[in-house]
Design an enzyme around this catalytic site. Sequence first.
Site, PDB file in Angstrom:
ATOM      1  N   ASP A  56      40.792  83.101  57.739  1.00 37.06           N
ATOM      2  CA  ASP A  56      39.578  82.566  58.374  1.00 37.06           C
ATOM      3  C   ASP A  56      38.457  83.581  58.169  1.00 37.06           C
ATOM      4  O   ASP A  56      37.994  84.213  59.119  1.00 37.06           O
ATOM      5  CB  ASP A  56      39.861  82.327  59.875  1.00 37.06           C
ATOM      6  CG  ASP A  56      38.686  81.696  60.599  1.00 37.06           C
ATOM      7  OD1 ASP A  56      37.679  81.369  59.953  1.00 37.06           O
ATOM      8  OD2 ASP A  56      38.786  81.534  61.832  1.00 37.06           O
ATOM      9  N   CYS A  67      13.819  69.553  70.186  1.00 37.50           N
ATOM     10  CA  CYS A  67      13.319  70.877  70.554  1.00 37.50           C
ATOM     11  C   CYS A  67      11.848  71.009  70.157  1.00 37.50           C
ATOM     12  O   CYS A  67      11.458  70.656  69.051  1.00 37.50           O
ATOM     13  CB  CYS A  67      14.141  71.927  69.809  1.00 37.50           C
ATOM     14  SG  CYS A  67      13.457  73.575  69.874  1.00 37.50           S
ATOM     15  N   GLN A 103      34.573  81.940  68.436  1.00 35.01           N
ATOM     16  CA  GLN A 103      33.905  80.716  67.989  1.00 35.01           C
ATOM     17  C   GLN A 103      32.857  80.283  69.012  1.00 35.01           C
ATOM     18  O   GLN A 103      33.089  80.381  70.212  1.00 35.01           O
ATOM     19  CB  GLN A 103      34.924  79.588  67.808  1.00 35.01           C
ATOM     20  CG  GLN A 103      35.879  79.794  66.644  1.00 35.01           C
ATOM     21  CD  GLN A 103      35.221  79.574  65.294  1.00 35.01           C
ATOM     22  OE1 GLN A 103      34.075  79.152  65.205  1.00 35.01           O
ATOM     23  NE2 GLN A 103      35.946  79.884  64.240  1.00 35.01           N
ATOM     24  N   TYR A 131      41.933  87.916  59.041  1.00 31.61           N
ATOM     25  CA  TYR A 131      40.629  87.766  59.702  1.00 31.61           C
ATOM     26  C   TYR A 131      40.870  87.118  61.075  1.00 31.61           C
ATOM     27  O   TYR A 131      40.295  86.086  61.405  1.00 31.61           O
ATOM     28  CB  TYR A 131      39.674  86.901  58.877  1.00 31.61           C
ATOM     29  CG  TYR A 131      39.588  87.271  57.412  1.00 31.61           C
ATOM     30  CD1 TYR A 131      38.612  88.154  56.968  1.00 31.61           C
ATOM     31  CD2 TYR A 131      40.476  86.750  56.481  1.00 31.61           C
ATOM     32  CE1 TYR A 131      38.531  88.499  55.628  1.00 31.61           C
ATOM     33  CE2 TYR A 131      40.404  87.086  55.149  1.00 31.61           C
ATOM     34  CZ  TYR A 131      39.435  87.957  54.720  1.00 31.61           C
ATOM     35  OH  TYR A 131      39.359  88.283  53.392  1.00 31.61           O
ATOM     36  N   CYS A 152      16.622  78.312  74.211  1.00 35.97           N
ATOM     37  CA  CYS A 152      17.060  77.570  73.034  1.00 35.97           C
ATOM     38  C   CYS A 152      17.976  76.455  73.536  1.00 35.97           C
ATOM     39  O   CYS A 152      18.905  76.696  74.301  1.00 35.97           O
ATOM     40  CB  CYS A 152      17.832  78.492  72.093  1.00 35.97           C
ATOM     41  SG  CYS A 152      18.755  77.588  70.844  1.00 35.97           S
ATOM     42  N   CYS A 212      17.728  75.219  63.625  1.00 39.38           N
ATOM     43  CA  CYS A 212      18.293  73.862  63.504  1.00 39.38           C
ATOM     44  C   CYS A 212      17.588  73.113  62.385  1.00 39.38           C
ATOM     45  O   CYS A 212      16.671  72.330  62.626  1.00 39.38           O
ATOM     46  CB  CYS A 212      18.130  73.106  64.806  1.00 39.38           C
ATOM     47  SG  CYS A 212      19.060  73.828  66.147  1.00 39.38           S
ATOM     48  N   CYS A 252      11.156  77.261  64.034  1.00 36.12           N
ATOM     49  CA  CYS A 252      12.391  78.037  64.103  1.00 36.12           C
ATOM     50  C   CYS A 252      13.253  77.726  62.889  1.00 36.12           C
ATOM     51  O   CYS A 252      13.329  76.602  62.444  1.00 36.12           O
ATOM     52  CB  CYS A 252      13.118  77.654  65.387  1.00 36.12           C
ATOM     53  SG  CYS A 252      14.778  78.293  65.515  1.00 36.12           S
ATOM     54  N   CYS A 263      33.867  78.929  56.968  1.00 39.06           N
ATOM     55  CA  CYS A 263      32.571  78.543  57.532  1.00 39.06           C
ATOM     56  C   CYS A 263      31.522  78.432  56.427  1.00 39.06           C
ATOM     57  O   CYS A 263      30.342  78.320  56.712  1.00 39.06           O
ATOM     58  CB  CYS A 263      32.144  79.528  58.613  1.00 39.06           C
ATOM     59  SG  CYS A 263      32.146  81.224  58.070  1.00 39.06           S
TER      60      CYS A 263
HETATM   61  N1  SAH Z   1      40.104  83.612  63.327  1.00 34.60           N
HETATM   62  C1  SAH Z   1      39.204  84.178  64.294  1.00 34.60           C
HETATM   63  C2  SAH Z   1      38.047  84.979  63.686  1.00 34.60           C
HETATM   64  C3  SAH Z   1      37.307  84.350  62.564  1.00 34.60           C
HETATM   65  S1  SAH Z   1      35.743  85.067  62.175  1.00 34.60           S
HETATM   66  C4  SAH Z   1      38.677  83.121  65.235  1.00 34.60           C
HETATM   67  O1  SAH Z   1      38.747  81.933  64.942  1.00 34.60           O
HETATM   68  O2  SAH Z   1      38.189  83.481  66.300  1.00 34.60           O
HETATM   69  C5  SAH Z   1      36.079  86.187  60.919  1.00 34.60           C
HETATM   70  C6  SAH Z   1      36.641  87.497  61.421  1.00 34.60           C
HETATM   71  O3  SAH Z   1      36.904  88.302  60.267  1.00 34.60           O
HETATM   72  C7  SAH Z   1      35.729  88.314  62.313  1.00 34.60           C
HETATM   73  O4  SAH Z   1      36.434  88.647  63.471  1.00 34.60           O
HETATM   74  C8  SAH Z   1      35.392  89.561  61.472  1.00 34.60           C
HETATM   75  O5  SAH Z   1      35.259  90.716  62.259  1.00 34.60           O
HETATM   76  C9  SAH Z   1      36.599  89.650  60.578  1.00 34.60           C
HETATM   77  N2  SAH Z   1      36.426  90.326  59.274  1.00 34.60           N
HETATM   78  C10 SAH Z   1      35.319  90.402  58.503  1.00 34.60           C
HETATM   79  N3  SAH Z   1      35.596  91.010  57.331  1.00 34.60           N
HETATM   80  C11 SAH Z   1      36.921  91.320  57.359  1.00 34.60           C
HETATM   81  C12 SAH Z   1      37.804  91.934  56.419  1.00 34.60           C
HETATM   82  N4  SAH Z   1      37.371  92.359  55.245  1.00 34.60           N
HETATM   83  N5  SAH Z   1      39.106  92.068  56.774  1.00 34.60           N
HETATM   84  C13 SAH Z   1      39.549  91.646  57.980  1.00 34.60           C
HETATM   85  N6  SAH Z   1      38.759  91.059  58.895  1.00 34.60           N
HETATM   86  C14 SAH Z   1      37.461  90.893  58.592  1.00 34.60           C
END
Ligand code: SAH
Length: 511
Positions: free
Chosen positions: A439, A72, A331, A360, A174, A81, A78, A466
């Site tokens: 997650d 890039c 994602q 989540y 990008c 990356c 930037c 993550c």
């Molecule tokens: N498992 C899903 C989302 C993961 S990202 C996937 O793979 O697509 C994390 C998610 O947690 C987001 O959607 C965000 O809005 C949510 N989030 C953030 N803080 C939170 C909390 N305190 N309780 C519940 N969800 C939450």
Amino acid sequence: MYQKNEIYTVTVTDLAAEGEGIGKIDGYPLFVKDALPGDVIEARLTKVKKTYAYARMEKLLQPSPDRIVAVCPYARQCGGCQIQTLSYQKQLEYKQRKVYNNLIRLGGVPEKLLTEIMEPIIGMQPEDYIAQKCGVPVRYRNKAQYPFGVDREGRNVCGFYAGRTHDIIANTDCLLGAEENADILKAVLSYMEELHIKPYDETTKKGLIRHVLIRKSRATGQIMVCVVINGKELLQKERLIDKLTAIPGITSISISPNEKNTNVILGDTYETIWGDHKITDEIYPVRFMIDNFCRRSQRWSGKLSGKWMGRWERIAENGIRFRISPLSFYQVNPVQMERLYSTALEFVGLSGTETVWDLYCGIGTISLFLAKKAKHVYGVEVVPQAIEDARENAAINQIDNATFYVGKAEEVLPGFYETNLKTDLETNSMKHPDIIVVDPPRKGCDEGCLSTMVKMKPEKIVYVSCDPATLARDVKYLRENGYKLKRVRACDMFPNTVHVETVVALHRTDM
Ligand code: SAH
């Protein structure tokens, strides 16, 4: 004592968490942006601290053998990356090491155990990406968010923030994103010019256009554009719609008002001004399982024979369609997303009788794959629009054993535990979790959430993360409270950046 602006010749030996090269002068570490292990450089000290300093790479005297040409043109300006000049193989090794070191240093995981159980990182494969130029994956993202502003000459621009600032460097393409993004952004800029519309200014809080969010489905090709604006009314919607609908693939245009002066990009609501409210994507995690099997097997070289192809197609039919609205999380790397979810499903290991909680859960991606093999799945997510999507996604895939709740994981889970489960745990209530999947965003799980998870005593906890540092912190808590670490696998969702996704499985120690 070292002084600012002094220049030293150093050999870079390591890469820090944020991607800076680390080199030492007599044991005194320098953190140098854009420098890679193996580089010999001239470094100018920019910020001198007691035990370390930041430095700038003035001259690359001898490049590292792992250094590749930046794909890039904005690589150094930037902040996006951070490690794009590192060969892809070395990027993967760096991420594997990052997860490993975090789990040992911050997670207190014994090194012997981790060496035994940690599996190799899942990288992208050459056939997944456009790699002809420099051998690194590009164009892998299905989502882009571009800030709008003015440049030094006062012209409207959109692009990216120069590392750690809010100065916008103009760039409509990008290389991580879809090729269509450039046309879409140019259409918005030309709309602004024709109608004399100003971008939002963070200091004066005046101006209309803040950000443009673009999402493209890999499976269906549908494109969604969401314009984040300051204020409720977007003047002359029709002109914007005319310009955008001239671009092939766009199926949804919306606006999201955001009047807050924070780093949060999207507003709390959105309004569809043209087309569908959502875009549709499809995911087939089983594809990766078969892929993996073929790669490991001596008899197949990665290509499937006719007989297997038929079977593959039948299994592939078990993919799930997802409807995604602009404000929901999804994602960003669709190729790796299938591999990530298939790893999570493998770690969960369902037989059909289990009750699973997916905390989540976003739009229900992991929940719905789990639901196909579990007795019942309960999903919890804080964004109400994402839960609306999750419920719709369950319905369009004819999945009726998934229930979704809006709320914070750290409030909903303890709430359920207190009112429904505490007295009922022994009688194996319908909602008692056999498995909990989490997650969370980068900050990890709230301690209130972790402590309730432990009290609920699921057999397994599968943690998709993550951020390896907060993962390690939470793994430490779970290991100290009755769980043992059984499986660990990193997955490269974000090539060329320092970010890495990890899936771990923990099992109850008394089982
Ligand atoms: N498992 C899903 C989302 C993961 S990202 C996937 O793979 O697509 C994390 C998610 O947690 C987001 O959607 C965000 O809005 C949510 N989030 C953030 N803080 C939170 C909390 N305190 N309780 C519940 N969800 C939450």
